[in-house]
Design an enzyme around this catalytic site. Structure first.
Site, mmCIF file in Angstrom:
data_model
loop_
_atom_site.group_PDB
_atom_site.id
_atom_site.type_symbol
_atom_site.label_atom_id
_atom_site.label_comp_id
_atom_site.label_asym_id
_atom_site.label_seq_id
_atom_site.Cartn_x
_atom_site.Cartn_y
_atom_site.Cartn_z
ATOM 1 C CG ASP A 107 -0.179 -0.061 2.548
ATOM 2 O OD1 ASP A 107 -0.659 0.393 3.493
ATOM 3 O OD2 ASP A 107 0.794 -0.550 2.506
ATOM 4 C CG HIS B 216 7.105 -0.114 9.926
ATOM 5 N ND1 HIS B 216 7.230 -0.417 11.311
ATOM 6 C CD2 HIS B 216 6.985 1.323 9.933
ATOM 7 C CE1 HIS B 216 6.975 0.577 12.001
ATOM 8 N NE2 HIS B 216 6.737 1.819 11.331
HETATM 9 O O1 RIB Z 1 2.478 -0.193 10.787
HETATM 10 C C1 RIB Z 1 3.320 -0.187 9.915
HETATM 11 C C2 RIB Z 1 2.682 -0.742 8.578
HETATM 12 O O2 RIB Z 1 1.462 0.088 8.316
HETATM 13 C C3 RIB Z 1 3.794 -0.315 7.279
HETATM 14 O O3 RIB Z 1 3.360 -1.357 6.488
HETATM 15 C C4 RIB Z 1 3.075 0.900 6.796
HETATM 16 O O4 RIB Z 1 3.366 1.055 5.333
HETATM 17 C C5 RIB Z 1 1.760 0.969 7.023
HETATM 18 O O5 RIB Z 1 1.153 0.223 6.031
HETATM 19 CA CA CA Z 2 2.916 -0.699 3.972
#
Ligand code: RIB
Ligand code: CA
Length: 303
Positions: free
Chosen positions: A8, A238
């Site tokens: 996303d 992340h």
């Molecule tokens: O909590 C972090 C996640 O949520 C990551 O994938 C960031 O891109 C959002 O999608």
């Molecule tokens: Ca993400």
């Protein structure tokens, strides 16, 4: 390793896709898009923009626009910006989405590369749950599912209980963990130990005049959010940490446990260790500095 990233994009998603393009062990064969940081049409546009910028010739298959049981989704624009790339607004539409939906593409590719394909899901798990429902053989065909999501032994980020990807479609996530394929869960337990600071982005921009400068520019908005809301000097790598876990699991301390997702109430989206469920591999700790250095070394090699 053949990889599809379900994504996303999203600023840290963009970083993860750049890393995958630069990693010599990874053969990135496609992107599937999902709502989350953005509306799904923005996710697809941003994914196709990144594919073009990275000089990749791979398909982008669009997926879910909202969580199971929901009609729409309201992105948290204060985190990734109004268009998903921080302050950047005029992001061009380059190319078209693949004819297959994300779930259809995932099922097709798992069948074609049976036992070999790795899917790294770095957004809500709606497309993954849809692929599992579409083809009962999907989980068996899939080599491995690596998920950026959850907060098993630590607090959440979107609520004190829940991490954002799981929270945004708790029902889909719980469906995945009820009968998981071979799965690795890369949650906040480790991704908040891989903080990427302004100085790291500046160093990256010095080494990579196109992609490094782009990632530095779009991350300013994200760093500001982390500083103001999270009180952190840096943003979590992340999604890149999840992609790195696909090939470098020796950098992580791993435990096996079943996982249950809370699907209602104040703890919506919480990921709870649950021995009554099929075990998945949960990343309990990580060599955070090692992940940051590996990310920089690979992405700095991009033009
Ligand atoms: O909590 C972090 C996640 O949520 C990551 O994938 C960031 O891109 C959002 O999608
Ligand atoms: Ca993400």
């Amino acid at each position: 390793m053949k990889l599809i990233i379900d994504t996303d994009p999203g600023i840290d998603d963009a970083m993860a896709i750049a890393y995958a393009a630069a990693a010599p062990e990874i053969d990135l064969i496609g992107l599937t898009t999902v709502f989350g940081n953005t509306h799904v049409h923005q996710s697809s546009r941003n994914a196709r923009f990144l594919v073009d910028k990275l000089g990749l010739d791979i398909p982008v298959a669009q997926g879910a626009s909202a969580a199971h049981g929901k009609d729409d989704h309201s992105p948290s624009e204060h985190v990734h910006g109004p268009e998903g790339f921080g302050d950047l607004t005029d992001i061009p539409e380059i190319g078209q989405n693949h004819d297959l939906t994300a779930a259809e593409f995932l099922v097709e590719m798992a069948r074609e590369h049976a036992g070999e394909l790795v899917v790294c899901a770095v957004g809500p798990l709606t497309n993954i749950a849809d692929a599992m429902a579409l083809d009962p053989a999907f989980s068996k065909n899939l080599g491995r599912l690596v998920i950026m999501g959850g907060a098993v032994y630590c607090p959440g980020n979107i609520t004190p209980h829940a991490e954002a990807n799981i929270y945004h479609d708790a029902h889909a996530a719980d469906a995945v963990f009820t009968a998981p394929p071979e799965t690795v869960l890369v949650g906040l337990d480790v991704t908040l130990k891989t903080l990427y600071q302004n100085a790291d982005f500046e160093a990256l921009a010095q080494k990579s005049a196109d992609m490094g400068v782009f990632l530095r520019d779009i991350s300013k908005f994200y760093l500001q959010f982390y500083k103001e809301i999270g009180g952190l000097d840096g943003c979590g790598l992340h999604d890149s940490t999840a992609v790195i876990a696909c090939t470098h699991d020796h950098m992580f301390d791993l435990v096996q446990t079943g996982v249950q997702v809370i699907t209602e109430g104040d703890a919506l989206g919480a990921t709870i260790p649950q021995d009554g469920r099929p075990p998945v591999t949960v990343c309990r700790d990580v060599d955070g500095a090692g992940v940051v250095d590996l990310f920089t070394a690979r992405v700095a090699s991009l033009p």
